[in-house]
Design a protein around this motif. Structure first.
Motif, PDB file in Angstrom:
ATOM      1  N   MET A 252     -16.817   2.306  49.947  1.00 52.47           N
ATOM      2  CA  MET A 252     -15.641   3.118  49.672  1.00 52.47           C
ATOM      3  C   MET A 252     -15.809   3.858  48.347  1.00 52.47           C
ATOM      4  O   MET A 252     -15.348   4.998  48.192  1.00 52.47           O
ATOM      5  CB  MET A 252     -14.388   2.242  49.645  1.00 52.47           C
ATOM      6  CG  MET A 252     -13.980   1.678  50.992  1.00 52.47           C
ATOM      7  SD  MET A 252     -13.334   2.947  52.128  1.00 52.47           S
ATOM      8  CE  MET A 252     -11.632   3.068  51.562  1.00 52.47           C
ATOM      9  N   GLU A 253     -16.479   3.222  47.396  1.00 53.23           N
ATOM     10  CA  GLU A 253     -16.698   3.858  46.099  1.00 53.23           C
ATOM     11  C   GLU A 253     -17.567   5.106  46.240  1.00 53.23           C
ATOM     12  O   GLU A 253     -17.307   6.134  45.599  1.00 53.23           O
ATOM     13  CB  GLU A 253     -17.352   2.863  45.128  1.00 53.23           C
ATOM     14  CG  GLU A 253     -16.437   1.755  44.644  1.00 53.23           C
ATOM     15  CD  GLU A 253     -16.111   0.724  45.737  1.00 53.23           C
ATOM     16  OE1 GLU A 253     -16.881   0.635  46.732  1.00 53.23           O
ATOM     17  OE2 GLU A 253     -15.078   0.034  45.596  1.00 53.23           O
ATOM     18  N   SER A 254     -18.601   5.017  47.074  1.00 56.54           N
ATOM     19  CA  SER A 254     -19.470   6.180  47.265  1.00 56.54           C
ATOM     20  C   SER A 254     -18.725   7.305  47.977  1.00 56.54           C
ATOM     21  O   SER A 254     -18.966   8.488  47.728  1.00 56.54           O
ATOM     22  CB  SER A 254     -20.719   5.785  48.054  1.00 56.54           C
ATOM     23  OG  SER A 254     -20.403   5.379  49.376  1.00 56.54           O
ATOM     24  N   ILE A 255     -17.798   6.958  48.859  1.00 54.07           N
ATOM     25  CA  ILE A 255     -16.990   7.971  49.545  1.00 54.07           C
ATOM     26  C   ILE A 255     -16.077   8.673  48.546  1.00 54.07           C
ATOM     27  O   ILE A 255     -15.948   9.902  48.553  1.00 54.07           O
ATOM     28  CB  ILE A 255     -16.160   7.333  50.675  1.00 54.07           C
ATOM     29  CG1 ILE A 255     -17.082   6.793  51.782  1.00 54.07           C
ATOM     30  CG2 ILE A 255     -15.178   8.348  51.267  1.00 54.07           C
ATOM     31  CD1 ILE A 255     -16.366   5.993  52.851  1.00 54.07           C
ATOM     32  N   ALA A 256     -15.440   7.897  47.669  1.00 50.76           N
ATOM     33  CA  ALA A 256     -14.559   8.476  46.658  1.00 50.76           C
ATOM     34  C   ALA A 256     -15.327   9.430  45.755  1.00 50.76           C
ATOM     35  O   ALA A 256     -14.850  10.525  45.436  1.00 50.76           O
ATOM     36  CB  ALA A 256     -13.916   7.364  45.829  1.00 50.76           C
ATOM     37  N   GLU A 257     -16.535   9.024  45.373  1.00 52.16           N
ATOM     38  CA  GLU A 257     -17.353   9.878  44.502  1.00 52.16           C
ATOM     39  C   GLU A 257     -17.740  11.166  45.214  1.00 52.16           C
ATOM     40  O   GLU A 257     -17.657  12.261  44.629  1.00 52.16           O
ATOM     41  CB  GLU A 257     -18.600   9.122  44.060  1.00 52.16           C
ATOM     42  CG  GLU A 257     -19.505   9.912  43.128  1.00 52.16           C
ATOM     43  CD  GLU A 257     -20.727   9.127  42.690  1.00 52.16           C
ATOM     44  OE1 GLU A 257     -21.551   9.683  41.930  1.00 52.16           O
ATOM     45  OE2 GLU A 257     -20.868   7.955  43.101  1.00 52.16           O
ATOM     46  N   ALA A 258     -18.151  11.065  46.461  1.00 47.03           N
ATOM     47  CA  ALA A 258     -18.580  12.250  47.213  1.00 47.03           C
ATOM     48  C   ALA A 258     -17.409  13.203  47.446  1.00 47.03           C
ATOM     49  O   ALA A 258     -17.582  14.429  47.421  1.00 47.03           O
ATOM     50  CB  ALA A 258     -19.185  11.834  48.549  1.00 47.03           C
ATOM     51  N   ALA A 259     -16.217  12.653  47.650  1.00 45.66           N
ATOM     52  CA  ALA A 259     -15.031  13.485  47.915  1.00 45.66           C
ATOM     53  C   ALA A 259     -14.354  13.952  46.632  1.00 45.66           C
ATOM     54  O   ALA A 259     -13.368  14.696  46.693  1.00 45.66           O
ATOM     55  CB  ALA A 259     -14.036  12.715  48.772  1.00 45.66           C
ATOM     56  N   ASP A 260     -14.872  13.489  45.489  1.00 45.00           N
ATOM     57  CA  ASP A 260     -14.326  13.865  44.183  1.00 45.00           C
ATOM     58  C   ASP A 260     -12.857  13.464  44.051  1.00 45.00           C
ATOM     59  O   ASP A 260     -12.009  14.255  43.618  1.00 45.00           O
ATOM     60  CB  ASP A 260     -14.481  15.374  43.949  1.00 45.00           C
ATOM     61  CG  ASP A 260     -14.254  15.760  42.484  1.00 45.00           C
ATOM     62  OD1 ASP A 260     -14.451  14.897  41.614  1.00 45.00           O
ATOM     63  OD2 ASP A 260     -13.869  16.916  42.222  1.00 45.00           O
ATOM     64  N   VAL A 261     -12.572  12.223  44.444  1.00 44.94           N
ATOM     65  CA  VAL A 261     -11.236  11.655  44.256  1.00 44.94           C
ATOM     66  C   VAL A 261     -11.396  10.289  43.618  1.00 44.94           C
ATOM     67  O   VAL A 261     -12.466   9.672  43.686  1.00 44.94           O
ATOM     68  CB  VAL A 261     -10.470  11.516  45.594  1.00 44.94           C
ATOM     69  CG1 VAL A 261     -10.243  12.871  46.234  1.00 44.94           C
ATOM     70  CG2 VAL A 261     -11.197  10.577  46.553  1.00 44.94           C
ATOM     71  N   SER A 262     -10.343   9.805  43.014  1.00 42.44           N
ATOM     72  CA  SER A 262     -10.397   8.478  42.406  1.00 42.44           C
ATOM     73  C   SER A 262     -10.342   7.416  43.497  1.00 42.44           C
ATOM     74  O   SER A 262      -9.800   7.660  44.588  1.00 42.44           O
ATOM     75  CB  SER A 262      -9.218   8.291  41.450  1.00 42.44           C
ATOM     76  OG  SER A 262      -7.994   8.277  42.176  1.00 42.44           O
ATOM     77  N   PRO A 263     -10.915   6.229  43.233  1.00 36.81           N
ATOM     78  CA  PRO A 263     -10.827   5.156  44.231  1.00 36.81           C
ATOM     79  C   PRO A 263      -9.390   4.837  44.627  1.00 36.81           C
ATOM     80  O   PRO A 263      -9.116   4.549  45.792  1.00 36.81           O
ATOM     81  CB  PRO A 263     -11.489   3.972  43.521  1.00 36.81           C
ATOM     82  CG  PRO A 263     -12.469   4.603  42.581  1.00 36.81           C
ATOM     83  CD  PRO A 263     -11.774   5.844  42.094  1.00 36.81           C
ATOM     84  N   SER A 264      -8.463   4.893  43.662  1.00 34.06           N
ATOM     85  CA  SER A 264      -7.071   4.598  43.985  1.00 34.06           C
ATOM     86  C   SER A 264      -6.495   5.622  44.962  1.00 34.06           C
ATOM     87  O   SER A 264      -5.725   5.276  45.869  1.00 34.06           O
ATOM     88  CB  SER A 264      -6.226   4.567  42.710  1.00 34.06           C
ATOM     89  OG  SER A 264      -6.250   5.817  42.051  1.00 34.06           O
TER      90      SER A 264
END
Length: 218
Positions: A33-45
């Motif tokens: 999920m962390e890698s998805i957040a980074e790729a989508a340029d959104v915070s994990p929260s």
């Protein structure tokens, strides 16, 4: 849709797109999920607020297209008889598989691997079936719980699902639309076997209102 809602929808769409790219490249399980957040340029929260699990991301990709079924059916009823409107709704949902076969195959492959996603999927399809039965009731001036409406809505969705399954099994060699057309032909020509009740007198079939919609051109 207000500005805030549009921004949120863009974020959700970007998350799904980036996640599917990562799933395709790295596999579903290894992708975090962390890698998805980074790729989508959104915070994990933010990611967890929109999609609490990877399963929910995959399911959102499937649901976003399947949700068109009832919408297209309702619109098609303005110009077509009920039977043709059902077919057009099925074709509209399957169109994504012919347009983006790699994406569709990936989504269905992941759904096949994830029991949690499949469980949510069946709940969602149940909602779609009930909505379709409601629309059928309006079109035929009958009750939503009319057995004919319930069975018709389930058969229509089953044609959709069966066409998608056959398309996936054949690796997209034949278009999903052509596959669905073949299934519809099997139903209308009597090639499909239906359960037959015990040998008791057959009750008269209730007469349903005739469709007033213009016939579709061949």
């Amino acid at each position: 849709m207000g500005l805030r809602e549009k921004k949120a929808q863009r974020s959700r769409d970007r998350i799904v797109a980036e996640a599917m790219t990562l799933f395709s490249r790295n596999g579903f399980e290894p992708t975090t999920m962390e890698s998805i957040a980074e790729a989508a340029d959104v915070s994990p929260s933010t990611l967890y607020r929109y999609y609490p699990t990877k399963d929910s991301i995959v399911l959102a990709s499937f649901m976003g297209n399947t949700a068109r079924f009832s919408e297209v059916f309702a619109l098609s009823l303005k110009d077509l008889p009920v039977e043709r409107a059902l077919a057009e709704a099925i074709f509209a949902v399957l169109a994504i598989e012919d347009k983006e076969p790699k994406h569709a195959l990936l989504v269905r492959s992941i759904l096949g691997q994830s029991p949690a996603a499949r469980a949510h999927l069946w709940d969602y399809l149940g909602e779609q079936q009930r909505e379709l039965a409601r629309l059928l009731a309006q079109a035929t001036n009958t009750a939503p719980d009319d057995p004919a409406n319930i069975l018709t809505s389930r058969i229509a969705l089953e044609v959709l699902l069966a066409a998608a399954d056959i398309w996936r099994a054949n690796k997209g060699k034949q278009s999903s639309r052509a596959t669905a057309e073949n299934l519809m032909t099997l139903l209308t020509t009597g090639a499909v076997l239906f359960p037959e009740a015990a040998s008791t007198p057959t009750p008269p079939t209730p007469k349903r209102p005739a469709s007033t919609k213009p016939k579709a051109k061949p």
